[in-house]
Design an enzyme around this catalytic site. Structure first.
Site, PDB file in Angstrom:
ATOM      1  N   TYR A 297       0.744  -1.193   0.211  1.00  0.00           N
ATOM      2  CA  TYR A 297      -0.233  -0.019  -0.463  1.00  0.00           C
ATOM      3  C   TYR A 297       0.868   1.069   0.323  1.00  0.00           C
ATOM      4  CZ  TYR A 297      -2.915  -3.617   1.334  1.00  0.00           C
ATOM      5  OH  TYR A 297      -4.312  -4.589   1.444  1.00  0.00           O
ATOM      6  N   GLU A 373     -17.184  -1.749  23.639  1.00  0.00           N
ATOM      7  CA  GLU A 373     -18.518  -2.250  22.632  1.00  0.00           C
ATOM      8  C   GLU A 373     -18.784  -0.800  22.186  1.00  0.00           C
ATOM      9  OE1 GLU A 373     -19.998  -5.424  23.608  1.00  0.00           O
ATOM     10  OE2 GLU A 373     -19.604  -6.618  21.441  1.00  0.00           O
TER      11      GLU A 373
END
Ligand SMILES: [Zn+2]
Ligand SMILES: [Zn+2]
Length: 395
Positions: A297, A373
């Site tokens: 990349y 979360e």
């Protein structure tokens, strides 16, 4: 429009989404189920799917009731080929595969964006594009293909944004940094071919093990002597293999190396010098040096103006100004979000997902990685808010 309350209202749903992906992880280029779940989710919510034909990537388009620009957001959806050692109810059910980089959270958060934006689309000026991207973890990656297949066209995307979860950053915080945000990562395979023989008669051989020692040392001088000291660069030989026994001189030695940089000019310099040293080693030792280069990349470059004008003020509405961290220097990790930022202005931020009190501090790519979360609704709200504010500002 402020998305904090609406995001809090779908908090539990996002946890459900994330846990479903977490327990059904799929490695790069194999995200069949994940892709199907996303498609069904978009269809169930009446969200248009742009068929770009880029593997398991899925592109959703939400068109606003009023004309305007188009803002894209990206979540990578793939997992890693490694076992999960967490003892949690949502533990991986696919042996040897784990969402150890948090892409399950990225996907759930982007589904949250879809729900938040879809709800208010009639009042929206312009469009939102949802890039659920497959295969971030494996070269050539899914981002390049999405760009090549036109995911940033029809409608034309004006700006793009994404987050990566970060356990080093406590949940509740987000971080942005102008300029380089991830390194160009290229891989070399070297093969030093000498002439094997008896270990007692080295004069009759060309010993690739001794040559390798000089070769590695020479490579290490590139970063210390050729690259400008204030620039970032890494040359790591991560693997070396040669020989079988103490008294046999091997025929060849093989090495694998990762080459990383934060600037495309530095990147070119590294490759030039490495290849010169390969040639020079041949001349000096009478061996042959073969090399194969896999370009990874590119450098990820964040747009500082975009960060200051849009990302920071919008995210401040969700997490508070005092919970936005300025990143002053890039890490040397790789990230194929770089391809989107080569095409359009935007940024790739860090979404705090760590929580020391809950013991959620493990880094990514480890078998004990898990995250708080509570980052899910925040991620969704920050993205939706930035998208909305961008479209309002530019209508
Ligand atoms: Zn990763
Ligand atoms: Zn990742």
């Amino acid at each position: 429009m402020i998305f904090k309350e609406p995001a809090l209202n779908i908090k539990d749903k996002l946890v459900e989404f994330r846990r479903d992906f977490h327990s059904h992880p799929e490695p790069s280029f194999c995200e069949e189920r994940t892709s199907a779940v996303i498609r069904k989710f978009l269809e169930d919510n009446g969200i248009e799917i742009q068929e770009v034909g880029a593997g398991y990537s899925v592109v959703g388009v939400i068109r606003g009731g009023k004309p305007g620009k188009t803002f894209a957001m990206r979540a990578d959806i793939d997992a890693l080929p490694m076992p999960e050692l967490n003892d949690v109810p949502y533990k991986s059910q696919n042996e040897g595969v784990m969402h150890a980089c948090g892409h399950d959270a990225h996907t759930a958060a982007l589904m949250g964006v879809a729900l938040l934006i879809n709800e208010v689309k009639d009042q929206m000026s312009g469009n939102v594009k949802l890039l659920f991207q497959a295969a971030e973890e494996k070269i050539p990656g899914g981002a390049k293909e999405l760009v090549e297949k036109g995911a940033l066209e029809n409608p034309y995307v004006d700006a793009v944004m994404g987050f990566h979860v970060a356990n080093a950053l406590p949940v509740g915080y987000v971080a942005f940094g102008a300029g380089p945000g991830a390194a160009a990562c290229d891989t070399y395979k070297f093969r030093i071919i000498g002439k094997g023989g008896h270990g007692a008669y080295p004069h009759a051989t060309i010993d690739p093990v001794v040559i390798s020692a000089y070769f590695i040392t020479a490579l290490q001088s590139i970063v210390s002597r050729n690259v400008e000291p204030v620039q970032g660069a890494v040359i790591t030989i991560g693997s070396i293999h040669g020989g079988t026994k103490e008294n046999i001189i091997a025929d060849d030695v093989e090495m694998l190396a990762t080459i990383r940089s934060l600037d495309e000019d530095v990147r070119a310099l590294l490759h030039k010098r490495i290849q010169e040293i390969c040639k020079g080693t041949e001349a000096m030792y009478g061996c042959k040096v073969e090399w194969e280069l896999e370009m990874g990349y590119p450098v990820l470059v964040n747009d500082g103006d975009f960060i200051n004008k849009y990302a920071v003020p919008s995210c401040a509405k969700i997490v508070g100004e005092d919970h936005i961290v300025e990143v002053k220097k890039s890490g040397m990790g790789g990230e194929d979000f770089a391809y989107f930022l080569q095409q359009r202005p935007g940024c790739f931020g860090s979404l705090g997902s760590g929580n020391a009190e809950k013991g959620l501090v493990q880094g990514g790519h480890t078998s004990l990685f898990d995250l708080d979360e509570d980052c899910l609704w925040r991620g969704a709200a920050c993205l939706a808010q930035t998208a909305w504010d961008y479209l309002e500002e530019n209508k």
